[in-house]
Design a protein around this motif. Sequence first.
Motif, mmCIF file in Angstrom:
data_model
loop_
_atom_site.group_PDB
_atom_site.id
_atom_site.type_symbol
_atom_site.label_atom_id
_atom_site.label_comp_id
_atom_site.label_asym_id
_atom_site.label_seq_id
_atom_site.Cartn_x
_atom_site.Cartn_y
_atom_site.Cartn_z
ATOM 1 N N GLU A 100 3.278 -11.946 -1.588
ATOM 2 C CA GLU A 100 3.975 -11.283 -0.755
ATOM 3 C C GLU A 100 3.602 -9.901 -0.604
ATOM 4 O O GLU A 100 3.665 -9.011 0.029
ATOM 5 C CB GLU A 100 5.299 -11.511 -0.839
ATOM 6 C CG GLU A 100 6.060 -10.836 -2.183
ATOM 7 C CD GLU A 100 5.833 -11.773 -3.119
ATOM 8 O OE1 GLU A 100 6.426 -11.367 -4.185
ATOM 9 O OE2 GLU A 100 5.289 -12.855 -3.184
ATOM 10 N N GLU A 101 2.908 -9.551 -1.882
ATOM 11 C CA GLU A 101 2.393 -8.216 -2.300
ATOM 12 C C GLU A 101 1.063 -7.972 -1.704
ATOM 13 O O GLU A 101 0.450 -6.737 -1.831
ATOM 14 C CB GLU A 101 2.421 -7.931 -3.805
ATOM 15 C CG GLU A 101 3.954 -7.937 -4.123
ATOM 16 C CD GLU A 101 3.910 -7.577 -5.682
ATOM 17 O OE1 GLU A 101 3.182 -7.101 -6.183
ATOM 18 O OE2 GLU A 101 5.026 -7.579 -6.280
ATOM 19 N N ASP A 128 -5.253 -3.654 3.180
ATOM 20 C CA ASP A 128 -6.783 -2.825 2.644
ATOM 21 C C ASP A 128 -7.279 -3.492 1.564
ATOM 22 O O ASP A 128 -8.360 -3.419 1.279
ATOM 23 C CB ASP A 128 -6.270 -1.495 2.357
ATOM 24 C CG ASP A 128 -6.022 -0.673 3.777
ATOM 25 O OD1 ASP A 128 -6.418 -0.989 4.620
ATOM 26 O OD2 ASP A 128 -4.980 0.200 3.440
ATOM 27 N N GLU A 129 -6.538 -4.339 0.627
ATOM 28 C CA GLU A 129 -7.178 -5.179 -0.214
ATOM 29 C C GLU A 129 -8.044 -6.284 -0.003
ATOM 30 O O GLU A 129 -8.951 -6.859 -0.748
ATOM 31 C CB GLU A 129 -5.933 -5.793 -1.042
ATOM 32 C CG GLU A 129 -4.948 -4.988 -1.541
ATOM 33 C CD GLU A 129 -3.801 -5.394 -2.305
ATOM 34 O OE1 GLU A 129 -4.021 -6.585 -3.037
ATOM 35 O OE2 GLU A 129 -2.647 -5.241 -2.098
ATOM 36 N N ASP A 180 2.238 -5.417 7.703
ATOM 37 C CA ASP A 180 2.340 -5.072 6.175
ATOM 38 C C ASP A 180 3.652 -4.134 5.916
ATOM 39 O O ASP A 180 4.454 -4.373 5.040
ATOM 40 C CB ASP A 180 1.165 -4.376 5.508
ATOM 41 C CG ASP A 180 0.044 -5.313 5.261
ATOM 42 O OD1 ASP A 180 0.318 -6.462 5.697
ATOM 43 O OD2 ASP A 180 -0.971 -4.719 5.033
ATOM 44 N N LYS A 181 3.995 -3.288 6.769
ATOM 45 C CA LYS A 181 5.042 -2.336 6.729
ATOM 46 C C LYS A 181 6.415 -3.232 6.884
ATOM 47 O O LYS A 181 7.283 -2.984 6.099
ATOM 48 C CB LYS A 181 5.176 -1.373 7.890
ATOM 49 C CG LYS A 181 4.030 -0.411 7.835
ATOM 50 C CD LYS A 181 3.831 0.770 8.922
ATOM 51 C CE LYS A 181 2.790 1.494 8.829
ATOM 52 N NZ LYS A 181 2.760 2.471 9.938
ATOM 53 N N LYS A 182 6.304 -4.482 7.459
ATOM 54 C CA LYS A 182 7.464 -5.435 7.494
ATOM 55 C C LYS A 182 7.796 -6.130 6.191
ATOM 56 O O LYS A 182 8.953 -6.698 6.158
ATOM 57 C CB LYS A 182 7.175 -6.142 8.819
ATOM 58 C CG LYS A 182 7.158 -5.444 9.934
ATOM 59 C CD LYS A 182 6.841 -6.387 11.351
ATOM 60 C CE LYS A 182 6.304 -5.786 12.458
ATOM 61 N NZ LYS A 182 5.906 -6.757 13.516
ATOM 62 N N MET A 183 6.938 -6.396 5.564
ATOM 63 C CA MET A 183 6.916 -7.361 4.540
ATOM 64 C C MET A 183 8.022 -6.753 3.633
ATOM 65 O O MET A 183 8.776 -7.627 3.076
ATOM 66 C CB MET A 183 5.500 -7.386 3.915
ATOM 67 C CG MET A 183 5.317 -8.585 2.790
ATOM 68 S SD MET A 183 5.738 -10.287 3.657
ATOM 69 C CE MET A 183 4.004 -10.612 4.478
ATOM 70 N N PRO A 184 8.119 -5.659 3.176
ATOM 71 C CA PRO A 184 9.303 -5.585 2.318
ATOM 72 C C PRO A 184 10.750 -5.746 2.713
ATOM 73 O O PRO A 184 11.552 -6.212 1.983
ATOM 74 C CB PRO A 184 9.259 -4.036 2.147
ATOM 75 C CG PRO A 184 7.573 -3.818 2.159
ATOM 76 C CD PRO A 184 7.382 -4.376 3.306
#
Length: 337
Positions: free
Chosen positions: A80-81, A85-86, A260-264
Amino acid sequence: MSADANKSTTNGYEKPLPSEEQQRKINEVRKLLGPLSGRLSIYCSDASIARHLRARNWNVKKATKMLKETLKWRAEFKPEEIRWDEIANEAETGKIYRSNYVDKYERAVLVMRPSCQNTKSTKGQIRYLVYCMENAILNLPPHQEQMVWLIDFQGFNLSHISVKVARETAHVLQDHYPERLGLAILYNPPKFFEPFWTVVKPFLELKTQSKVKFVYSDDINTRRIMEDLFDMDQLESAFGGNDRVGFNVNKYAERMREDDKKMPSFWAMETTPSEASQPSLTMATSSDSPNLNSDSDTSDHEKNDASSQQGMETEAVSSDEKGLTIDGSKNIVGEVH
């Protein structure tokens, strides 16, 4: 077209146990897991435990062992992290991406093009696959917990065959994302793919094998099957649809960065009624894991009971196949995590 859960198991759906019995087994697994905290606690929703139980034919000990192994994997791998960009270099050619359309059951669709493989690192390729899996799950509606894989064999040749990657893909899918795959469509695989499939097939459990469909564009049933699953105006032309807009990595990157912004928030600490009733779950801010090395069963990677899997064969969609129905799986209990 019906999405009746009691229809064919060949489409990845099995008749659920009565809800009381189901909940009893879920509670048994929770008890065997012991206290959990942080994201591992969130992962172990009723829906997640139910998926692991279904993957092990509702055998509590086997499902608990499987879930413990997944929790250990997630604590170490931290899927989940992973952020765009990775892994962006893996995505440049469009070898795997989440489509901007879903099937008629609102299942997320991952498009895969083996001929677009652009890297040699198995570790990097699997990490990108995991990112795509997590992204597909992030975008599932609350009532749905499965996805569809569309595998396009255009341009595929012998140089694209990797038994190692196939084996690792099967391991990640089956052992750490149980019951997430609703259907895998192999579209126009070449004749020389058949020996490779013979080698790869043993890596798959019988239930997973039954979800694999071979579809050929020159088969008279193909369009009917795809029409049963998709809105043809949204489906890509590569799969017989009417959408001729190809993959654009720059536009896709924008979508993924927004996701990605929604994941947290997806993994934020939210106590559901079912979780609140479980005193063993510690909703803390840490990611401490429980004792995941203590197996609840002593055997290694046990398979589903053969008796319950008899008759499950991989289907090749051919012109003499009549009445094929592709059903979607609905979430049974709890939240989708």
